[in-house]
Structure formats: structure tokens, C-alpha cells
Design a protein around this motif. Sequence first.
Motif, PDB file in Angstrom:
ATOM      1  N   PRO A 158      32.485  47.618  37.979  1.00  0.00           N
ATOM      2  CA  PRO A 158      32.563  47.240  36.555  1.00  0.00           C
ATOM      3  C   PRO A 158      33.485  46.046  36.311  1.00  0.00           C
ATOM      4  O   PRO A 158      33.219  45.228  35.426  1.00  0.00           O
ATOM      5  CB  PRO A 158      33.106  48.504  35.875  1.00  0.00           C
ATOM      6  N   VAL A 159      34.548  45.958  37.093  1.00  0.00           N
ATOM      7  CA  VAL A 159      35.486  44.830  36.967  1.00  0.00           C
ATOM      8  C   VAL A 159      34.769  43.526  37.336  1.00  0.00           C
ATOM      9  O   VAL A 159      34.868  42.516  36.628  1.00  0.00           O
ATOM     10  CB  VAL A 159      36.714  45.066  37.880  1.00  0.00           C
ATOM     11  N   PHE A 160      34.047  43.554  38.430  1.00  0.00           N
ATOM     12  CA  PHE A 160      33.331  42.346  38.865  1.00  0.00           C
ATOM     13  C   PHE A 160      32.248  41.966  37.857  1.00  0.00           C
ATOM     14  O   PHE A 160      32.007  40.785  37.595  1.00  0.00           O
ATOM     15  CB  PHE A 160      32.723  42.555  40.258  1.00  0.00           C
ATOM     16  N   ARG A 161      31.613  42.988  37.259  1.00  0.00           N
ATOM     17  CA  ARG A 161      30.589  42.728  36.254  1.00  0.00           C
ATOM     18  C   ARG A 161      31.209  42.047  35.022  1.00  0.00           C
ATOM     19  O   ARG A 161      30.617  41.154  34.433  1.00  0.00           O
ATOM     20  CB  ARG A 161      29.943  44.059  35.833  1.00  0.00           C
ATOM     21  N   GLU A 162      32.428  42.507  34.664  1.00  0.00           N
ATOM     22  CA  GLU A 162      33.101  41.890  33.509  1.00  0.00           C
ATOM     23  C   GLU A 162      33.456  40.439  33.813  1.00  0.00           C
ATOM     24  O   GLU A 162      33.379  39.575  32.929  1.00  0.00           O
ATOM     25  CB  GLU A 162      34.379  42.665  33.157  1.00  0.00           C
ATOM     26  N   LEU A 163      33.854  40.151  35.037  1.00  0.00           N
ATOM     27  CA  LEU A 163      34.183  38.763  35.374  1.00  0.00           C
ATOM     28  C   LEU A 163      32.928  37.897  35.288  1.00  0.00           C
ATOM     29  O   LEU A 163      32.960  36.779  34.754  1.00  0.00           O
ATOM     30  CB  LEU A 163      34.804  38.653  36.775  1.00  0.00           C
ATOM     31  N   ALA A 164      31.808  38.432  35.793  1.00  0.00           N
ATOM     32  CA  ALA A 164      30.546  37.686  35.724  1.00  0.00           C
ATOM     33  C   ALA A 164      30.150  37.422  34.268  1.00  0.00           C
ATOM     34  O   ALA A 164      29.672  36.334  33.931  1.00  0.00           O
ATOM     35  CB  ALA A 164      29.449  38.447  36.467  1.00  0.00           C
ATOM     36  N   ALA A 165      30.393  38.407  33.391  1.00  0.00           N
ATOM     37  CA  ALA A 165      30.065  38.229  31.967  1.00  0.00           C
ATOM     38  C   ALA A 165      30.941  37.140  31.344  1.00  0.00           C
ATOM     39  O   ALA A 165      30.459  36.326  30.547  1.00  0.00           O
ATOM     40  CB  ALA A 165      30.237  39.553  31.222  1.00  0.00           C
ATOM     41  N   LEU A 166      32.226  37.117  31.721  1.00  0.00           N
ATOM     42  CA  LEU A 166      33.103  36.047  31.212  1.00  0.00           C
ATOM     43  C   LEU A 166      32.634  34.689  31.730  1.00  0.00           C
ATOM     44  O   LEU A 166      32.685  33.685  31.012  1.00  0.00           O
ATOM     45  CB  LEU A 166      34.549  36.288  31.646  1.00  0.00           C
ATOM     46  N   GLY A 167      32.167  34.661  32.973  1.00  0.00           N
ATOM     47  CA  GLY A 167      31.616  33.419  33.532  1.00  0.00           C
ATOM     48  C   GLY A 167      30.417  32.964  32.717  1.00  0.00           C
ATOM     49  O   GLY A 167      30.279  31.780  32.388  1.00  0.00           O
ATOM     50  N   VAL A 179      41.769  36.285  36.006  1.00  0.00           N
ATOM     51  CA  VAL A 179      41.674  37.268  34.927  1.00  0.00           C
ATOM     52  C   VAL A 179      42.018  38.645  35.484  1.00  0.00           C
ATOM     53  O   VAL A 179      41.664  38.977  36.615  1.00  0.00           O
ATOM     54  CB  VAL A 179      40.235  37.307  34.341  1.00  0.00           C
ATOM     55  N   ARG A 180      42.716  39.448  34.681  1.00  0.00           N
ATOM     56  CA  ARG A 180      42.947  40.848  35.065  1.00  0.00           C
ATOM     57  C   ARG A 180      42.319  41.738  34.004  1.00  0.00           C
ATOM     58  O   ARG A 180      42.279  41.390  32.822  1.00  0.00           O
ATOM     59  CB  ARG A 180      44.437  41.144  35.205  1.00  0.00           C
ATOM     60  N   PHE A 181      41.821  42.890  34.469  1.00  0.00           N
ATOM     61  CA  PHE A 181      41.129  43.799  33.544  1.00  0.00           C
ATOM     62  C   PHE A 181      41.887  45.107  33.375  1.00  0.00           C
ATOM     63  O   PHE A 181      41.383  46.045  32.801  1.00  0.00           O
ATOM     64  CB  PHE A 181      39.697  44.036  34.018  1.00  0.00           C
ATOM     65  N   ASP A 182      43.120  45.166  33.886  1.00  0.00           N
ATOM     66  CA  ASP A 182      43.966  46.316  33.595  1.00  0.00           C
ATOM     67  C   ASP A 182      45.208  45.777  32.899  1.00  0.00           C
ATOM     68  O   ASP A 182      45.288  44.592  32.594  1.00  0.00           O
ATOM     69  CB  ASP A 182      44.318  47.091  34.868  1.00  0.00           C
ATOM     70  N   THR A 183      46.163  46.637  32.623  1.00  0.00           N
ATOM     71  CA  THR A 183      47.328  46.193  31.852  1.00  0.00           C
ATOM     72  C   THR A 183      48.494  45.812  32.759  1.00  0.00           C
ATOM     73  O   THR A 183      49.549  45.436  32.279  1.00  0.00           O
ATOM     74  CB  THR A 183      47.777  47.294  30.877  1.00  0.00           C
ATOM     75  N   ASP A 184      48.289  45.893  34.082  1.00  0.00           N
ATOM     76  CA  ASP A 184      49.366  45.605  35.026  1.00  0.00           C
ATOM     77  C   ASP A 184      49.481  44.091  35.256  1.00  0.00           C
ATOM     78  O   ASP A 184      48.674  43.495  35.957  1.00  0.00           O
ATOM     79  CB  ASP A 184      49.084  46.338  36.353  1.00  0.00           C
ATOM     80  N   ARG A 185      50.487  43.492  34.651  1.00  0.00           N
ATOM     81  CA  ARG A 185      50.668  42.048  34.784  1.00  0.00           C
ATOM     82  C   ARG A 185      51.273  41.673  36.138  1.00  0.00           C
ATOM     83  O   ARG A 185      51.374  40.505  36.477  1.00  0.00           O
ATOM     84  CB  ARG A 185      51.586  41.522  33.670  1.00  0.00           C
ATOM     85  N   GLY A 186      51.682  42.697  36.893  1.00  0.00           N
ATOM     86  CA  GLY A 186      52.392  42.467  38.156  1.00  0.00           C
ATOM     87  C   GLY A 186      51.637  41.576  39.138  1.00  0.00           C
ATOM     88  O   GLY A 186      52.230  40.760  39.813  1.00  0.00           O
ATOM     89  N   ARG A 187      50.320  41.770  39.198  1.00  0.00           N
ATOM     90  CA  ARG A 187      49.561  40.988  40.181  1.00  0.00           C
ATOM     91  C   ARG A 187      49.061  39.675  39.603  1.00  0.00           C
ATOM     92  O   ARG A 187      48.333  38.954  40.253  1.00  0.00           O
ATOM     93  CB  ARG A 187      48.381  41.808  40.698  1.00  0.00           C
ATOM     94  N   CYS A 232      45.343  36.533  33.502  1.00  0.00           N
ATOM     95  CA  CYS A 232      45.401  36.595  32.040  1.00  0.00           C
ATOM     96  C   CYS A 232      44.474  37.702  31.563  1.00  0.00           C
ATOM     97  O   CYS A 232      43.620  38.179  32.302  1.00  0.00           O
ATOM     98  CB  CYS A 232      44.968  35.255  31.441  1.00  0.00           C
ATOM     99  N   GLY A 233      44.642  38.119  30.320  1.00  0.00           N
ATOM    100  CA  GLY A 233      43.707  39.070  29.737  1.00  0.00           C
ATOM    101  C   GLY A 233      42.394  38.371  29.412  1.00  0.00           C
ATOM    102  O   GLY A 233      42.363  37.147  29.253  1.00  0.00           O
ATOM    103  N   PRO A 234      41.289  39.124  29.335  1.00  0.00           N
ATOM    104  CA  PRO A 234      39.982  38.506  29.053  1.00  0.00           C
ATOM    105  C   PRO A 234      39.990  37.638  27.795  1.00  0.00           C
ATOM    106  O   PRO A 234      39.325  36.603  27.754  1.00  0.00           O
ATOM    107  CB  PRO A 234      39.053  39.712  28.876  1.00  0.00           C
ATOM    108  N   GLY A 235      40.782  38.022  26.785  1.00  0.00           N
ATOM    109  CA  GLY A 235      40.828  37.258  25.539  1.00  0.00           C
ATOM    110  C   GLY A 235      41.529  35.913  25.659  1.00  0.00           C
ATOM    111  O   GLY A 235      41.449  35.086  24.742  1.00  0.00           O
ATOM    112  N   GLU A 236      42.236  35.697  26.771  1.00  0.00           N
ATOM    113  CA  GLU A 236      42.960  34.439  26.950  1.00  0.00           C
ATOM    114  C   GLU A 236      42.168  33.396  27.748  1.00  0.00           C
ATOM    115  O   GLU A 236      42.617  32.264  27.920  1.00  0.00           O
ATOM    116  CB  GLU A 236      44.286  34.702  27.680  1.00  0.00           C
TER     117      GLU A 236
END
Length: 226
Positions: free
Chosen positions: A169-178, A123-131, A134-138
Motif C-alpha cells: 500500500p505504501v508503494f501504491r501511494e507513492l505511485a499515486a503521488l507520482g 516521502v514518508r507515509f507514517d508519522t516517524d520523521r526519524g528516517r 516529507c508528508g504526502p501533503g508537502e
Amino acid sequence: MRDARLDELAENLAAVRAEIPDGVGLVAVSKTWPAADVLRLASLGVTDFGESYAQEAVPKAAQVAEAGVAVRWHHVGQIQRNKARQIAGYADVVQSIDRLDVCTAVARAARRAGRVLDALIQVRFDTDRGRGGCGPGEVEGLAECVDDSVGLTLRGLMTVAPPGVDPAPVFRELAALGASLVAEEYLARPWLSMGMSGDLAAAIREGATHVRVGTALFGSRTPPSG
Ligand SMILES: *Cc1c(COP(=O)(O)O)cnc(C)c1O
């Protein structure tokens, strides 16, 4: 004969291990480093290694196997569909499922190879698809794809924090998706692969189950000049 590189790796490993509590898995990201270094770290007790490029990983994994050493390989790099067969051949864990066509291609390749790979959704939490990622909604749609695939076992989520921002905050968002994957009964205890050399401590504070460490173990990928 004294192996100075072994001493160096042992020292780096001790420093990294001091930051990682029991129960958090260490994946040593060995991209750009030779099979000989993988064997050195394996001799020091490291069991899991990460690679980003299939063309580099396949021969390296073969060299390690030829030496009679069994390790677990994680594919952590962006996946091109035409590399799915190579990835399904060498990797035990694929951490970077980020599109439906990637999910189906890797699943099909794994099934054809008679293998079942542990799979994480990146999952990525910014708009840079380069690295990649997917977006959180996917995430939900991808979880369903992995869950439905015979060649893949859904284990959890992976992220790379964007450079130059507070990663917590990014890691917290990943934990929330988990947690939402748990609520939807995909998983009881999702793996959270987050934290690299530069943001290890923050990732562990936010509940990482796996950290992916390259530079802090092997040294800088770009040799210093002069
Ligand atoms: C290279 C890489 C790592 C390791 O990064 P370091 O900063 O060298 O520890 C971890 N995860 C991914 C996806 C990578 O590509």
C-alpha cells in the motif's frame, strides 16, 4: 589471483538481477562497504551506487574516480543543510529532498559547483520523521522548489517503507503521488525509487523504476559474531 569477494558479489548480483526486470534501475547501496567493493561491482556492470552519509561518500567516490572508473552516485540518506556542499560535490542524483530548506541549500550548492543534480523528493507515509521524508501533503511545494531551482532537475519520488507492515500500500501511494505530478505537468514519467533488499518484489509489482539494494548485494552490514 582468485578474488573470493568478487565471486561472492557476482553471485549476489546475479540473484538480485533475476528479480529485476529490464528497465528498472539498480542502485547498489554501498554505505559501510569499501571503495574496493564498488570497483568490484562496477567491473560486473553495475553503474549506480547509493550512499547515506556524505562524510563516508566523498572519500569513497574520490577513490573510485582515482581508479579511473566512472559511476553514478546517488545520495539516499537524510540531508543536513551543512552537508549540502559535500553532497552537491560527489552526488549525481539526490534522492532525499524532504524539506524546503534542504531543497534550497542543495540547489545553491549545486549551482555554486557548476553542477545540475537529478533530484527526487523523499516521502514518508507514517508519522516517524526519524528516517526522513516529507508528508504526502508537502510533495507539491517541494516539487515546485526543485522545479524552480537551476541546480536541480526534478525526476520523481523516493520512499522507504516502514518496517513491519505490508509495503505494497505504501508503494501504491507513492505511485499515486507520482501520477499527480504527471497530472500537474511537472513530469512526463516520474522516477519511483522504492524497494530495498527486503521488499524488492513488492516494489517492482507496484511500478518501481529504481530499486535501492544494499544487504542482498553486499551482505549483512553487521558482521556475524563468533
Ligand atoms: C541502506 C539503505 C538502503 C538499502 O537497504 P538494504 O535493506 O540493505 O537493501 C536503501 N535505501 C536507503 C534510503 C537506505 O538507507
